[in-house]
Design a protein around this motif. Sequence first.
Motif, PDB file in Angstrom:
ATOM      1  N   PHE A 172       0.820  -1.213   0.000  1.00 27.83           N
ATOM      2  CA  PHE A 172       0.000   0.000   0.000  1.00 27.83           C
ATOM      3  C   PHE A 172       0.852   1.259   0.000  1.00 27.83           C
ATOM      4  O   PHE A 172       0.589   2.208  -0.740  1.00 27.83           O
ATOM      5  CB  PHE A 172      -0.920  -0.015   1.222  1.00 27.83           C
ATOM      6  CG  PHE A 172      -1.557   1.314   1.537  1.00 27.83           C
ATOM      7  CD1 PHE A 172      -2.742   1.702   0.919  1.00 27.83           C
ATOM      8  CD2 PHE A 172      -0.961   2.191   2.441  1.00 27.83           C
ATOM      9  CE1 PHE A 172      -3.327   2.932   1.201  1.00 27.83           C
ATOM     10  CE2 PHE A 172      -1.525   3.420   2.723  1.00 27.83           C
ATOM     11  CZ  PHE A 172      -2.713   3.789   2.099  1.00 27.83           C
ATOM     12  N   TYR A 213       2.138   2.480  -3.422  1.00 35.15           N
ATOM     13  CA  TYR A 213       1.099   3.055  -4.274  1.00 35.15           C
ATOM     14  C   TYR A 213       0.735   4.464  -3.802  1.00 35.15           C
ATOM     15  O   TYR A 213       0.578   5.388  -4.601  1.00 35.15           O
ATOM     16  CB  TYR A 213      -0.154   2.172  -4.259  1.00 35.15           C
ATOM     17  CG  TYR A 213       0.022   0.832  -4.925  1.00 35.15           C
ATOM     18  CD1 TYR A 213       0.225   0.735  -6.302  1.00 35.15           C
ATOM     19  CD2 TYR A 213      -0.031  -0.347  -4.193  1.00 35.15           C
ATOM     20  CE1 TYR A 213       0.373  -0.497  -6.922  1.00 35.15           C
ATOM     21  CE2 TYR A 213       0.118  -1.584  -4.800  1.00 35.15           C
ATOM     22  CZ  TYR A 213       0.325  -1.653  -6.161  1.00 35.15           C
ATOM     23  OH  TYR A 213       0.470  -2.870  -6.778  1.00 35.15           O
ATOM     24  N   GLU A 214       0.627   4.626  -2.484  1.00 36.69           N
ATOM     25  CA  GLU A 214       0.277   5.941  -1.934  1.00 36.69           C
ATOM     26  C   GLU A 214       1.381   6.954  -2.211  1.00 36.69           C
ATOM     27  O   GLU A 214       1.120   8.087  -2.642  1.00 36.69           O
ATOM     28  CB  GLU A 214       0.019   5.827  -0.434  1.00 36.69           C
ATOM     29  CG  GLU A 214      -0.402   7.142   0.211  1.00 36.69           C
ATOM     30  CD  GLU A 214      -0.567   7.028   1.711  1.00 36.69           C
ATOM     31  OE1 GLU A 214      -1.638   7.390   2.217  1.00 36.69           O
ATOM     32  OE2 GLU A 214       0.399   6.575   2.381  1.00 36.69           O
ATOM     33  N   HIS A 265      -0.842   7.082  -6.582  1.00 42.38           N
ATOM     34  CA  HIS A 265      -1.950   6.322  -7.139  1.00 42.38           C
ATOM     35  C   HIS A 265      -3.195   6.475  -6.255  1.00 42.38           C
ATOM     36  O   HIS A 265      -3.101   6.760  -5.063  1.00 42.38           O
ATOM     37  CB  HIS A 265      -1.568   4.848  -7.270  1.00 42.38           C
ATOM     38  CG  HIS A 265      -0.493   4.592  -8.268  1.00 42.38           C
ATOM     39  ND1 HIS A 265      -0.738   4.530  -9.622  1.00 42.38           N
ATOM     40  CD2 HIS A 265       0.846   4.423  -8.128  1.00 42.38           C
ATOM     41  CE1 HIS A 265       0.392   4.309 -10.269  1.00 42.38           C
ATOM     42  NE2 HIS A 265       1.380   4.242  -9.386  1.00 42.38           N
ATOM     43  N   VAL A 301      -5.387   5.263  -3.986  1.00 44.76           N
ATOM     44  CA  VAL A 301      -5.413   4.083  -3.114  1.00 44.76           C
ATOM     45  C   VAL A 301      -6.826   3.702  -2.700  1.00 44.76           C
ATOM     46  O   VAL A 301      -7.032   2.617  -2.124  1.00 44.76           O
ATOM     47  CB  VAL A 301      -4.516   4.297  -1.871  1.00 44.76           C
ATOM     48  CG1 VAL A 301      -3.051   4.351  -2.274  1.00 44.76           C
ATOM     49  CG2 VAL A 301      -4.914   5.547  -1.106  1.00 44.76           C
ATOM     50  N   LEU A 350      -7.480   0.548  -4.404  1.00 52.07           N
ATOM     51  CA  LEU A 350      -6.365  -0.361  -4.156  1.00 52.07           C
ATOM     52  C   LEU A 350      -6.591  -1.766  -4.720  1.00 52.07           C
ATOM     53  O   LEU A 350      -5.656  -2.349  -5.289  1.00 52.07           O
ATOM     54  CB  LEU A 350      -6.068  -0.433  -2.655  1.00 52.07           C
ATOM     55  CG  LEU A 350      -4.760  -1.126  -2.265  1.00 52.07           C
ATOM     56  CD1 LEU A 350      -3.562  -0.375  -2.826  1.00 52.07           C
ATOM     57  CD2 LEU A 350      -4.647  -1.221  -0.747  1.00 52.07           C
TER      58      LEU A 350
END
Length: 464
Positions: A342, A345-346, A350, A352, A355
């Motif tokens: 996670f 991505y954060e 992105h 999330v 997700l």
Amino acid sequence: MSRGNTWSVAIAGECMVTRPFAMHDEPKFLEVMERLRSSDFTYAHVETNFGEFGEVEAPARSDQIGSYFMTDPQVAHDLRWAGVDIASLANNHSFDYGAKGIFSTIKHVDAAGIKHAGTGRDLEEAREPGYLETRNGRVALVSTSSGNKSHEWATPAKASLAGRPGVNPLRATMRYVVDEEASEQLKAIGSKLGILRESHMRVEGSSGLLMRAVEGEFSLAMPNDQSTTGSNIFTPSDHFEVSSSGDGRDLAGNLRSIQEAAVMADLVLVAHHFSISEGGRGDAPPTFVREFAHAAIDAGADIFIGHGWHKTLGVEIYQGKPIFYGLGNFFAQSEFVRRVPFDAYESWGHDVDRLPTLTPAAHPLHPGLNAGNETWWSSAVINLALDDGEVREVELHPVELGREVSKEAPLRRSVGSAKQPLTDGRPMTATDADAQRILERYQRLSAGLGTTVVIEDGVGRIQI
């Protein structure tokens, strides 16, 4: 170093390796592998963790813009197949998956038969030399890292409290030297924001910020630095520069390990991974790195190996011993990490909230992969010849990792059919213009350190 021995040593660069590779048989790839295997022993820097995801817990860091490395343990065996005998493990990714990630990496590197140093269940284990027995004698490696977060540093045990698992640290203090006018401006801004800290002040929540400062220096108490020893010290002067120095306790501890290695082994390697710089990552190592390199050789090291910027830097000969300040990448496969947490991505922006729909194929997720990075996709296998205890010759055999060695860095060996193609990232012998650019960079940067690199037939040679 013992006298009377003749050694051949191979040095490979930063291995961000995430895919098995022992099945490949291209001639230019096998040529690189043979350069590693044909030496009495081979060193490489391992910049990944080995393990199954069931062996580790949640990722141990959060907001850092960088890859989270976890690699199939089979790849450790592939590195051994390639000829790697001993490896440094201390780097800014060692703690990506916390203590269990460190333990799983050590377990799988051990299972592959690769000796190692730089991480451990406490500071004593992380700082101790790793030893490799060879027919020519005993090899020792001390591995340390600069730029890690504070919770990643290994610590010693105390009474009933276990030490913290982690990396062997060489912490650095950065001083921001500014002229008097800028100093007064910074103080005025800091005062208006309520974040100025000077030695005579007594302000709650920032008691540690000036612990490394001397009289006349000041700090700006950035909110995230409260209750820490801080990340900025400003020094009024008559010029501007960023000055770095190594932590005295860490320097002393690492030098003790080097001195131990010099007594207990016939050949001593020191590996220093530094992911920090005095500003941008230029073409010269930070001051504290060069000072440590010289001190390491004075303490008994025979070869000093630097890495961390993922680019080649110059070679210095100090007291007749080689210092390689930047090895560059030997494998560059961060695009192929199997699972991305996670936090990554954060950090890369992105959405999330979506997700479940995000996958490791999303772009961007990893640093340094843009086409305009000329140095990311190349390095050299370094072959050294040592005779009667002295280094006689150093050869630089250039390699490319799947892109042309140029500012534009067009793809040579792509993976996948997406609009944003991935780069194979394996080392192959560089030839023609690629080889020339790699070696001319070594030549130019080494000349600034007083070292001559002669380029002949696609190989760089340093006569000691």
